[in-house]
Design an enzyme around this catalytic site. Structure first.
Site, PDB file in Angstrom:
ATOM      1  CG  HIS A   1      20.428  14.860   6.152  1.00  0.00           C
ATOM      2  ND1 HIS A   1      21.475  14.453   5.365  1.00  0.00           N
ATOM      3  CD2 HIS A   1      19.667  15.678   5.364  1.00  0.00           C
ATOM      4  CE1 HIS A   1      21.357  15.003   4.163  1.00  0.00           C
ATOM      5  NE2 HIS A   1      20.268  15.746   4.140  1.00  0.00           N
ATOM      6  CD  GLU A   2      15.811  17.161   6.214  1.00  0.00           C
ATOM      7  OE1 GLU A   2      15.742  18.392   6.101  1.00  0.00           O
ATOM      8  OE2 GLU A   2      15.972  16.392   5.245  1.00  0.00           O
TER       9      GLU A   2
ATOM     10  CG  HIS B   1      19.713  20.528   5.388  1.00  0.00           C
ATOM     11  ND1 HIS B   1      20.821  20.688   4.602  1.00  0.00           N
ATOM     12  CD2 HIS B   1      19.161  19.328   5.033  1.00  0.00           C
ATOM     13  CE1 HIS B   1      20.953  19.627   3.810  1.00  0.00           C
ATOM     14  NE2 HIS B   1      19.955  18.795   4.057  1.00  0.00           N
TER      15      HIS B   1
END
Length: 230
Positions: A24-25, A28
């Protein structure tokens, strides 16, 4: 099928939880890179090595405690740094950077659904590795669905809050940004009073129904399998 021990549950949940949070990170940071900001890349955060992203509290302790008490499992990693000023269109591009995280969880959820499907086929044919694959796949769908839906809530600093800040006119966006220091406490309050579950559970039930369809199971069977993981 025998009940899982606590150690077995930790093993089943470990890989899906760690990668759901860390990828998820990474998503980004990858989106920010494509839109002009190299901050995450320069700090070595565009890596699939979970060690670079693990937050001892949010990635390990909180999910572990919630698993032991049979609670609503969620967690977080160390946020990937993004310098908005480096983006080509800072206000607009921040929305895409924010959406990349939940988008990664969606892709991982589909992947884990396929893992569960293969695991069920193997288990039905008596292959020993099939059952662990089935339950790890179900855990992967569940945690990625929770992280995707949770992060889409319009509360800064969650991704949904950042998207809303990108959409709102300047003054309203600034007013919403003032909530950010209190966002985590708002989330904990929603969890403590059971409001978070009321918000997310209808959508999670839809996702579980879709997974049951992929596995050719009745929804009650799906809930029975999921309940064995808590």
């Amino acid at each position: 099928m025998a009940e899982f021990t606590l150690i077995q549950k930790f093993i089943i949940w470990a890989i899906p939880v760690i990668f759901a949070i860390t990828l998820h990170e990474v998503a980004h940071g990858w989106a920010a890179l494509k839109l002009g900001d190299r901050t995450a890349q320069m700090m070595g955060r565009l890596t699939l090595n979970p060690v670079k992203h693990v937050d001892p509290l949010g990635t390990l302790l909180i999910p572990g405690v919630l698993l032991m008490v049979g609670g609503f499992i969620f967690g977080w990693a160390k946020p990937v740094p993004v310098t908005a000023q480096n983006l080509r269109s800072p206000k607009q591009d921040m929305a895409w950077v924010a959406l990349a995280g939940p988008g990664a969880n969606l892709v991982m959820g589909i992947f884990w659904a396929l893992v569960a499907k293969v695991g069920l086929m193997l288990a039905n044919n008596g292959v020993s590795v099939g059952e662990p694959m089935l339950f790890m796949g179900i855990a992967g769908v569940w945690i990625n669905a929770i992280l995707m839906l949770l992060n889409l809530l319009p509360i800064p600093p969650l991704d949904g809050g950042r998207v809303l800040m990108s959409i709102l006119p300047g003054r309203w966006s600034w007013q919403l940004s003032r909530i950010e220091p209190y966002g985590f406490f708002i989330l904990l309050g929603l969890l403590f009073f059971g409001i978070l579950g009321l918000i997310l559970m209808p959508m999670l039930q839809v996702i579980l129904a879709m997974l049951a369809s992929v596995l050719s199971l009745h929804i009650d069977q799906m809930f029975g399998l999921l309940n064995r993981l808590f």
